[in-house]
Write an enzyme that holds these catalytic residues in place. Structure first.
Site, PDB file in Angstrom:
ATOM      1  CB  THR A 151      -3.869   3.504  -7.827  1.00  0.00           C
ATOM      2  OG1 THR A 151      -4.305   2.541  -6.863  1.00  0.00           O
ATOM      3  CG2 THR A 151      -5.069   4.093  -8.518  1.00  0.00           C
ATOM      4  CB  SER A 184      -4.718  -0.117   1.915  1.00  0.00           C
ATOM      5  OG  SER A 184      -4.408  -1.423   1.496  1.00  0.00           O
ATOM      6  CB  SER A 185      -6.793  -1.546  -3.279  1.00  0.00           C
ATOM      7  OG  SER A 185      -6.689  -0.312  -3.935  1.00  0.00           O
ATOM      8  CB  SER A 231      -0.900   0.005   1.233  1.00  0.00           C
ATOM      9  OG  SER A 231      -1.761  -1.101   1.209  1.00  0.00           O
ATOM     10  N   GLY A 232       0.548   2.186  -0.907  1.00  0.00           N
ATOM     11  CA  GLY A 232       1.284   3.435  -0.993  1.00  0.00           C
ATOM     12  C   GLY A 232       2.478   3.386  -1.918  1.00  0.00           C
ATOM     13  CG  ASN A 253      -1.904   3.388   1.432  1.00  0.00           C
ATOM     14  OD1 ASN A 253      -1.893   4.603   1.559  1.00  0.00           O
ATOM     15  ND2 ASN A 253      -2.278   2.810   0.313  1.00  0.00           N
ATOM     16  N   GLY A 273      -0.188  -6.157  -2.079  1.00  0.00           N
ATOM     17  CA  GLY A 273       1.075  -6.878  -1.981  1.00  0.00           C
ATOM     18  C   GLY A 273       1.182  -7.689  -0.700  1.00  0.00           C
ATOM     19  CD  GLU A 321      -1.816  -6.464   3.789  1.00  0.00           C
ATOM     20  OE1 GLU A 321      -2.357  -5.563   3.105  1.00  0.00           O
ATOM     21  OE2 GLU A 321      -2.388  -7.063   4.728  1.00  0.00           O
TER      22      GLU A 321
END
Length: 1116
Positions: A163, A214-215, A158-159, A211, A439, A441
């Site tokens: 995107t 985060s998706s 995330s981050g 993040n 990704g 984690e």
């Protein structure tokens, strides 16, 4: 990466560092397996020889575009290369065909413009600097040329910028493919997909530890192309939505954004959905984080609404969507307590009843039916239908299962709605898919979600490893080298540990969830028993519900306390029936009726469905899609956790490289021939090891083979264009090269020192000769300069004496001339001043005489005027007296006239009275006559017609005539009197008017008399002063001629009034020098005049009242 290399003293190496992860230094000492290194920050470090890696001192300062070209392909070398390039704003780097993208946290200038897109169009990979456009172009060209679908896998934590990278990919593909002709007027696919991002982010993104956005789902964007290579449609496929987050979150994370947006909605919206602050809802207050820094949830609510408008979601549908979101939040606040019966539950309090009622209203279903669906289950047997109650824990599980099911169906509906808006091409044969997924984690506390996410990344890593190994195979085959003995590195054992059926962790979890009495301890014990000998499974010491899995990116410790709760996803028929019967068409459409076969129930109260099983099924579908396409990989890296540009944290980046599989790919490369050098590069680097071989052989391949044979390097393969070296062989060659370079350096140093010494001696000898020549020259120049200076001094003295003499003479001459000039000027100035003064005195005398004459004349005139005024005043007083007498006589006459008028008025009144008496008598007589006439008329009528009319008596007729004549006279007399009365009234009015006019004239006369008296008083006072002055003038007039000069000087000092008076006069005759001989005034005469005037004034004041009217008419 772990292959031993030849490290010697003086070698430059990488050594581990607790702060910088890896730091470069130089080996100072080697003792067995221990090595001492002096780091670049001047520290002494001692470590094991196996933990140091060689440092490439010949690497370019700007880094290398493709890290497979690194001389030493190991972890510190990769990290150092990425850090160098990032600090130079080079955010893209290749590792073979893999693109590593480091988030710059700012938009680099001129990196994504149209002219950059044109540069990468049709270029081979590596022909231009690394870029995301290059990967998109390779995928597009492969699809066009081979007719096979391609996919681009974008991964990272995330981050890391996944995107944004996805946006750039779609932007480039839209630039290449454009729109087909039929849809040319519509928005581009990139625009439509990007317009849907705010909606998907609101309902599918959440704040995590790393993040804020985060998706929590995987997104696979399919861009469809027609036969001409033009974009014909697109679709968004979502995978692996984290449903458990709806009901359970950890601190300091947040639930999905849409819940907080709705809580911060405008007041009218919040009132409609009965919303409050986020802290008032159970699903949100499990974490203390309610707001994000720098982000307004109220503003984001409006942005989400606007995005829903853009993607074609109507206002009615939007209201329904947020009704469902609000219903889920209210449903989470429904709590349960034990009922009266065993294993039963009821609503805990009135607050729970309120939230249940609100949820039912928002879902448009019956509150009783909703309560029954939460606390009861129906069992259908062949004999009967049995209803049983759930305990409070079971009711909570039922409530959370309903919330997760509703939210999952809602998210799927949003994705389908967006796909309908974008438009798909069912006839498309080729596509390019862009996968944007979370990704690897690894947190401090890892639960069921992290296991599912890491399983996904293990699957993708296996796919990635197979792709990397295949690329190696293709390159080895292309170079025609033997690679059959190279071992493939695989992570299938980890995948079997997690998802194998039966016996995997997921299978054991599903099995445990089937038993109602199972706990997290039961599940953990099963894991410990089943996998106690598995090399990838580790049981921590003193752990009861924890276990560790050795993933490709590192070991992750999981806490299984909530695994069972998060895995349960019951398909409850009561929930299905409840929402299918909803009066809201939108809600009932999310839960269409199911077939009879699906509704058949076994002895269990409900059909169990595992989230992990569904997750595995979706993951299998995703992998099938990826396997059917040609993959391309982009690994996104977040350089720091502060989201600041220009900051590269080695530890953070290294962790992501491990999680992203980049280091795993390097490990795969190291298992074969990680170092590839073309023949020219190899000869350029190692040609000095055997220079005679390079000179003798023109064939580069043969020269490379002989150099390797001479050096005794056996772990090598010679291809058609490259030399392939095993790990460690490159370091061996570099050490030998450094040794030879060191020996050559010593020879060069020896010859250099000799050359420098000889050159120094020659320079010193030449310098000594030059110094001597310079000294002799200096002495000669000094002697010559002394002689020149001596001669010059004589000439200077001569010239100076002449100059001083001339200056002295010139000075004296100028002084004499100046004195003469001054004396002459002084005499001329004195003469001029004398003449000027004489002329001025003459002018002053003339002007003074004229001024004296004018003043004398004016004063005479003033005296004359005063005398005239006094005489005229006396005459005026006499006339005033006469006028007063005349006025008195006129007043007496007026009084007599008034008396006459009164008498006339009295006579007129008497005449009027007599006239009225006569009129009365006449009227009485007329009345008698009328009566007699009437009587006579009656008598005449009564007589016969034969009687002749008799004549009236003579006496009566005469009386009548007399009376008639008298009446006529009286009428004439009355008219005459009336006319006389009118005339008298006119005369009276005229007399009144004339009296009024005389009165006004008399008042004006009185005013004028008062004014004249005041002016006379002022004149008398002025004349008294003038008489005194006149006396003085007469006394001094005899001395005017003898004292004219003194008087002139005296009068020059007078005030400005006399000068102004004299200057205003128009006299042009010359002033007289003395008083005229025929002018003589007696001061006594003036005194008599004044006395006379004062006496007249006193006598006039005595008779003022009777003489004031009309006394000065002639004077004025």
């Amino acid at each position: 990466m772990g292959t031993p290399v030849n490290i010697t003293e003086g070698s430059y190496v990488w050594v581990e560092d607790p702060d910088a992860v890896w730091i470069d230094g130089q080996v100072t000492k080697i003792e067995g397996k221990e090595v001492a290194v002096r780091t670049s920050d001047e520290r002494e470090v001692t470590t094991k020889l196996s933990k140091v890696y060689p440092y490439d001192v010949d690497a370019p300062e700007g880094g290398i575009d493709d890290m497979t070209k690194l001389s030493y392909l190991h972890e510190p070398g990769v990290l150092h290369n990425l850090a160098i390039r990032y600090m130079q704003n080079k955010i893209y780097t290749y590792t073979g065909s893999i693109l590593i993208a480091i988030n710059p946290f700012q938009r680099p200038p001129d990196l994504y413009e149209n002219h950059i897109m044109e540069q990468y169009k049709g270029k081979l990979l590596g022909e231009l600097p690394p870029h995301v456009f290059a990967v998109a172009d390779i995928a597009y060209r492969a699809m066009i040329n081979e007719g096979k679908s391609n996919s681009i896998l974008v991964s990272g934590e995330s981050g890391a910028g996944k995107t944004e990278t996805t946006k750039m990919l779609m932007q480039y593909l839209a630039h290449l493919g454009g729109r087909s002709h039929e849809g040319a007027e519509r928005r581009t696919v990139e625009q439509q997909v990007l317009e849907s991002n705010p909606v998907l982010e609101a309902f599918g993104n959440a704040k995590t530890v790393r993040n804020d956005n985060s998706s929590r789902f995987g997104k696979f964007v399919e861009i469809q192309f027609d036969n001409r290579g033009k974009i014909s449609g697109a679709a968004i496929r979502t995978y692996l939505l984290e449903k458990s987050r709806v009901c359970q979150i950890s601190d300091p994370e947040r639930n999905y954004h849409c819940f907080y947006y709705l809580c911060a909605a405008p007041q009218e919206e919040a009132k409609k959905y009965k919303m409050g602050h986020a802290s008032s809802f159970h699903y949100l207050k499990q974490s203390s984080c309610y707001e994000l820094d720098g982000i307004s949830d109220a503003q984001q609510y409006l942005v989400t609404r606007q995005a829903m408008d853009i993607v074609g979601i109507s206002q009615h549908e939007q209201d329904a969507v947020f009704r469902i979101v609000a219903a889920i939040l209210h449903l989470g606040n429904v709590t349960f307590a034990k009922g009266e019966e065993i294993d039963s539950s009821v609503l805990e309090n009135d607050k729970s009843k309120f939230h249940l009622q609100t949820s039912a209203e928002l879902l448009m279903c019956s509150p009783d039916a909703l309560e029954d669906a939460l606390v009861k289950r129906v069992m259908v047997t062949p004999e009967e239908v049995i209803k049983r109650s759930l305990d409070p824990d079971g009711a909570v599980v039922s409530r959370d299962g309903l919330s997760k099911t509703i939210y999952s169906r809602l998210f799927d509906w949003l994705v389908d709605k967006i796909n309908i808006t974008i438009g798909q091409d069912p006839n498309s044969k080729c596509l390019i898919g862009v996968l944007d997924i979370y990704g690897f984690e690894s947190f401090k506390n890892n639960s069921f979600e992290q296991l599912c996410i890491n399983l996904t990344n293990e699957k993708l890593q296996q796919h990635f490893n197979q792709h990397i190994f295949k690329m190696q195979q293709d390159e080895y085959t292309k170079e025609e080298i033997d690679w059959s003995y190279i071992e493939f590195v695989d992570n299938q054992d980890v995948l079997d540990l997690i998802e194998k059926k039966p016996g995997g962790i997921i299978a054991l979890l599903d099995e445990t969830c089937m038993f109602p009495k199972s706990t997290a301890q039961t599940f953990s014990d099963k894991l410990y028993q089943t996998f106690k000998s598995h090399k990838r499974f580790i049981k921590p010491k003193l752990a009861r519900t924890e276990f560790t899995i050795a993933h490709y990116a590192g070991e992750v410790q999981y806490q299984s306390d909530q695994f069972m709760e998060k895995n349960k996803d019951y398909v409850v028929p009561e929930h299905q029936d409840l929402l299918t019967a909803s009066q809201c068409p939108f809600v009932s459409a999310l839960f269409p009726p199911i077939t009879e076969e699906a509704t058949k129930s076994s002895n269990k109260c409900s059909k169990f469905s595992s989230i992990a099983s569904r997750f595995r099924l979706q993951l299998h579908q995703l992998m099938e899609t990826l396997n059917s396409t040609e993959p391309h990989y982009i690994r996104c890296v977040k350089p720091n956790n502060q989201f600041k540009p220009g900051l590269f944290e080695n530890g953070n980046a290294l962790h992501q490289l491990r999680c992203g599989g980049v280091l795993e790919a390097i490990r795969i490369s190291c298992s074969g021939y990680p170092t590839h050098k073309t023949f020219p590069e190899f000869l350029h680097r190692f040609g000095n090891l055997a220079p005679e071989v390079v000179k003798e052989n023109e064939d580069e391949r043969v020269a490379c083979i002989k150099i390797l044979e001479k050096m005794g390097i056996s772990q090598v393969q010679i291809g058609k264009t490259k030399v392939f070296l095993r790990a460690g062989e490159m370091a061996e060659l570099d050490n030998r090269r450094l040794t030879k370079l060191g020996h050559s350096a010593k020879i060069i140093q020896r010859d250099g020192r000799r050359y420098i010494a000889r050159k120094d001696y020659a320079a010193k000898r030449k310098a000594a000769v030059s110094l001597q020549s310079m000294c002799r020259g200096i002495l000669a120049r000094r002697s010559f300069n002394f002689m020149v200076e001596d001669s010059a001094s004589l000439k200077i003295q001569k010239s100076l004496r002449g100059l001083l003499g001339r200056k002295s003479f010139t000075k004296y001459k100028c002084a004499v001339i100046t004195m003469q000039t001054g004396m002459r000027k002084l005499g001329a100035r004195v003469m001029y001043r004398y003449r000027k003064q004489s002329k001025g005195a003459t002018v002053i005398q003339a002007y003074w005489r004229r001024h004296s004459a004018c003043s004398y004349y004016k004063r005479l005139m003033e005296v004359t005027i005063v005398i005239q005024c006094g005489l005229r005043g006396m005459v005026a007083r006499r006339e005033l007296y006469e006028l007063n007498k005349a006025n008195l006589e006129k007043e007496r006459e007026k009084e007599k006239e008034k008396e006459k008028e009164k008498e006339k008025v009295e006579e007129i009144s008497k005449l009027e009275q007599s006239l009225e008496a006569m009129q009365t008598k006449v009227e009485e007589r007329d009345a008698l006559l009328l009566k007699e006439c009437e009587i006579n008329q009656e008598a005449i009528e009564g007589a016969t017609s034969v009687i002749e009319e008799s004549v009236l008596p003579v006496g009566e007729g005469e009386k009548i005539q007399v009376l008639t004549s008298e009446v006529a006279k009286l009428k004439k007399l009355l008219l005459t009197e009336k006319e006389r009365a009118d005339n008298m009234e006119k005369l009276y009015s005229e007399a009144l008017e004339s009296a009024e006019g005389k009165r006004r004239k008399l008042e004006e006369t009185e005013k004028r008399v008062h004014q004249l008296q005041e002016s006379l008083n002022r004149m008398i006072s002025t004349m008294s002063g003038q008489f005194s002055e006149l006396k003085m003038i007469l006394c001094s007039s005899s001395n005017l001629s003898s004292t004219s000069g003194f008087a002139a000087r005296d009068h020059l000092n007078d005030d400005s009034s006399s000068e102004t008076a004299s200057s205003d006069s128009d006299f042009t005759f010359p002033a007289p020098s003395s008083t005229p001989p025929n002018f003589a005034i007696n001061p006594g005469a003036f005194h008599l005049i004044v006395q006379d005037l004062s006496a007249g004034e006193a006598s006039g004041t005595q008779h003022w009242e009777r003489e004031r009217e009309g006394s000065f008419d002639d004077f004025f």
